[in-house]
Write a protein that holds these residues in place. Structure first.
Motif, PDB file in Angstrom:
ATOM      1  N   ILE A  54      -2.390   1.741   3.116  1.00  0.00           N
ATOM      2  CA  ILE A  54      -1.158   1.425   3.854  1.00  0.00           C
ATOM      3  C   ILE A  54      -0.173   0.666   2.963  1.00  0.00           C
ATOM      4  CG2 ILE A  54      -2.055  -0.726   4.897  1.00  0.00           C
ATOM      5  CD1 ILE A  54       0.325   1.825   6.579  1.00  0.00           C
ATOM      6  N   SER A  55      -0.678  -0.134   2.028  1.00  0.00           N
ATOM      7  CA  SER A  55       0.207  -0.856   1.106  1.00  0.00           C
ATOM      8  C   SER A  55       0.992   0.126   0.241  1.00  0.00           C
ATOM      9  CB  SER A  55      -0.601  -1.800   0.212  1.00  0.00           C
ATOM     10  OG  SER A  55      -1.235  -2.806   0.976  1.00  0.00           O
ATOM     11  N   ALA A  74       0.335  -2.698 -10.710  1.00  0.00           N
ATOM     12  CA  ALA A  74      -0.813  -2.538  -9.813  1.00  0.00           C
ATOM     13  C   ALA A  74      -0.414  -2.892  -8.383  1.00  0.00           C
ATOM     14  CB  ALA A  74      -1.961  -3.430 -10.271  1.00  0.00           C
ATOM     15  N   ILE A  75      -1.054  -2.254  -7.431  1.00  0.00           N
ATOM     16  CA  ILE A  75      -0.722  -2.470  -6.023  1.00  0.00           C
ATOM     17  C   ILE A  75      -0.853  -3.936  -5.627  1.00  0.00           C
ATOM     18  CG2 ILE A  75      -3.068  -1.881  -5.206  1.00  0.00           C
ATOM     19  CD1 ILE A  75       0.266  -0.977  -3.430  1.00  0.00           C
ATOM     20  N   TYR A  76      -1.826  -4.652  -6.208  1.00  0.00           N
ATOM     21  CA  TYR A  76      -2.022  -6.061  -5.828  1.00  0.00           C
ATOM     22  C   TYR A  76      -0.955  -6.976  -6.443  1.00  0.00           C
ATOM     23  CZ  TYR A  76      -4.677  -5.653 -10.207  1.00  0.00           C
ATOM     24  OH  TYR A  76      -5.068  -5.368 -11.488  1.00  0.00           O
ATOM     25  N   VAL A  77      -0.136  -6.439  -7.350  1.00  0.00           N
ATOM     26  CA  VAL A  77       1.027  -7.180  -7.856  1.00  0.00           C
ATOM     27  C   VAL A  77       2.246  -6.844  -6.997  1.00  0.00           C
ATOM     28  CG1 VAL A  77       2.555  -7.570  -9.831  1.00  0.00           C
ATOM     29  CG2 VAL A  77       0.092  -7.215 -10.197  1.00  0.00           C
ATOM     30  N   MET A 231      -5.365  11.420  -4.916  1.00  0.00           N
ATOM     31  CA  MET A 231      -4.341  10.961  -5.854  1.00  0.00           C
ATOM     32  C   MET A 231      -4.501   9.471  -6.154  1.00  0.00           C
ATOM     33  SD  MET A 231      -2.484  13.442  -6.928  1.00  0.00           S
ATOM     34  CE  MET A 231      -1.004  12.647  -7.555  1.00  0.00           C
ATOM     35  N   MET A 232      -4.759   8.687  -5.123  1.00  0.00           N
ATOM     36  CA  MET A 232      -4.861   7.231  -5.312  1.00  0.00           C
ATOM     37  C   MET A 232      -6.104   6.853  -6.104  1.00  0.00           C
ATOM     38  SD  MET A 232      -3.370   5.666  -1.731  1.00  0.00           S
ATOM     39  CE  MET A 232      -3.769   3.991  -2.204  1.00  0.00           C
ATOM     40  N   LYS A 233      -7.162   7.622  -5.944  1.00  0.00           N
ATOM     41  CA  LYS A 233      -8.407   7.346  -6.681  1.00  0.00           C
ATOM     42  C   LYS A 233      -8.203   7.517  -8.189  1.00  0.00           C
ATOM     43  CE  LYS A 233     -13.331   8.686  -6.727  1.00  0.00           C
ATOM     44  NZ  LYS A 233     -13.952   7.410  -6.355  1.00  0.00           N
ATOM     45  N   GLU A 234      -7.286   8.412  -8.578  1.00  0.00           N
ATOM     46  CA  GLU A 234      -7.017   8.668 -10.005  1.00  0.00           C
ATOM     47  C   GLU A 234      -5.850   7.839 -10.543  1.00  0.00           C
ATOM     48  OE1 GLU A 234      -9.091  10.505 -11.759  1.00  0.00           O
ATOM     49  OE2 GLU A 234     -10.208  10.785  -9.882  1.00  0.00           O
ATOM     50  N   ASN A 235      -5.178   7.095  -9.680  1.00  0.00           N
ATOM     51  CA  ASN A 235      -3.975   6.359 -10.066  1.00  0.00           C
ATOM     52  C   ASN A 235      -4.342   4.922 -10.470  1.00  0.00           C
ATOM     53  OD1 ASN A 235      -1.507   5.070 -10.251  1.00  0.00           O
ATOM     54  ND2 ASN A 235      -0.827   5.593  -8.182  1.00  0.00           N
ATOM     55  N   PRO A 236      -4.169   4.558 -11.739  1.00  0.00           N
ATOM     56  CA  PRO A 236      -4.526   3.204 -12.188  1.00  0.00           C
ATOM     57  C   PRO A 236      -3.769   2.097 -11.430  1.00  0.00           C
ATOM     58  CG  PRO A 236      -4.028   4.623 -14.064  1.00  0.00           C
ATOM     59  CD  PRO A 236      -3.613   5.370 -12.837  1.00  0.00           C
ATOM     60  N   ALA A 237      -2.619   2.450 -10.850  1.00  0.00           N
ATOM     61  CA  ALA A 237      -1.844   1.450 -10.105  1.00  0.00           C
ATOM     62  C   ALA A 237      -2.441   1.176  -8.720  1.00  0.00           C
ATOM     63  CB  ALA A 237      -0.385   1.900  -9.961  1.00  0.00           C
ATOM     64  N   THR A 238      -3.385   2.031  -8.284  1.00  0.00           N
ATOM     65  CA  THR A 238      -3.975   1.830  -6.945  1.00  0.00           C
ATOM     66  C   THR A 238      -5.493   1.742  -6.941  1.00  0.00           C
ATOM     67  OG1 THR A 238      -3.908   4.233  -6.578  1.00  0.00           O
ATOM     68  CG2 THR A 238      -2.082   2.947  -5.674  1.00  0.00           C
ATOM     69  N   ASN A 239      -6.167   2.149  -8.018  1.00  0.00           N
ATOM     70  CA  ASN A 239      -7.639   2.232  -7.964  1.00  0.00           C
ATOM     71  C   ASN A 239      -8.352   0.980  -8.485  1.00  0.00           C
ATOM     72  OD1 ASN A 239      -7.513   2.417 -10.765  1.00  0.00           O
ATOM     73  ND2 ASN A 239      -7.952   4.625 -10.831  1.00  0.00           N
TER      74      ASN A 239
END
Length: 295
Positions: A54-55, A74-77, A231-239
């Protein structure tokens, strides 16, 4: 990271009866006094309920479906974890104080522990809830690889702890019910993980409308594609592969593991399932909140 052994695998501590990571409890005054802004959007979930998903969806809507902008960090940033304070590693409240508006804010706090400033400022909130059995399985695998939480023990031991609310952020039952009730008097969009899996475009459109945006169909389709599990599993910004291995050891279990509804069937024994169902019926009696355990 300094003195890993002093930070990692420590027992949870309590705030108002809710077990939390020990250093969040030590710095609770910082969390409690957090100053929300009226244009903040709060993303709230019980752990392992689709938080990163959801983020990413919300960040994409904020950026009008621009996939490159959403790979900026990264998503957490991009969506700071408000209450996460780890000595020498992370401080969500400080990070958010330096973030320009409009801010996206992540929390796993139960509704009663949320800083008052969010209610006082009338902040919009999105809550995602996932069925209890799949959360238990996902949380167990997460705790195996996440060195910030105590050792989870065996699956049998973990199910018992989970049902009793003796895991990080406490009782799943209290969490999902607390936020469900709060939506009656506050602008909260309450989404179900299983609905998002069943028809992501329908649920993303709900989020878009809630945020007051109007994106074209092709933009919505791009968001659906970009935020798919594959897609998200392969994305370094989300995995979460940007997180050091000594904090999250993805060789034990990947942060993005399966992302499906119904994986609990591969883990619960018949006896565990019967015990869990009885406990569930008791704890969820009297609520209108309904979950599907498969789709």
């Amino acid at each position: 990271m300094e003195n890993n052994e002093n930070v990692l695998r420590r027992k949870l501590e309590m705030v108002c009866g809710v077990p939390l990571f020990w250093s969040i409890v030590e710095e609770w005054a910082q969390v409690e006094s957090f100053q929300a802004r009226p244009d903040d959007l709060l993303i709230s979930t019980y752990p392992k309920s689709g938080t990163t998903w959801i983020s990413e969806i919300v960040d994409m809507i904020y950026n009008n479906g621009d996939t490159e902008k959403c790979k900026r960090d990264a998503i957490y940033v991009r969506v700071p974890f408000m209450e996460l304070i780890i000595p020498g590693i992370s401080n969500g409240t400080e990070k958010l104080a330096k973030t320009s508006s409009p801010r996206l804010v992540k929390t796993h706090l139960p509704v009663q522990l949320l800083p008052m400033s969010f209610w006082e400022n009338g902040c919009k909130m999105i809550y995602v809830a996932r069925n209890a059995k799949d959360v238990a399985v996902s949380f167990y695998h997460f705790d195996l690889m996440n060195q910030l939480h105590p050792e989870p023990g065996t699956w049998e031991q973990y199910v018992e702890k989970y049902m009793a609310g003796r895991v990080a952020y406490g009782s799943w039952y209290d969490h999902v019910k607390g936020w469900w009730e709060k939506r009656k008097d506050h602008p909260i969009l309450y989404l179900l993980y299983e609905d998002m899996k069943e028809d992501p475009k329908r649920e993303i459109r709900k989020v878009m409308h809630f945020l007051g945006k109007d994106l074209k169909e092709e933009v919505l389709d791009r968001i659906v594609y970009h935020t798919s599990f594959e897609m998200m599993k392969e994305n370094p910004a989300t995995n979460y592969t940007m997180v050091p291995n000594d904090v999250m050891d993805q060789s034990i279990s990947p942060f993005m593991r399966k992302g499906i509804a119904g994986d609990w069937k591969n883990h619960f024994t018949v006896a565990q399932n019967e015990t869990f169902n009885e406990d569930y019926e008791r704890k969820m009696a009297g609520t209108t909140l309904q979950f599907r355990t498969e789709i």
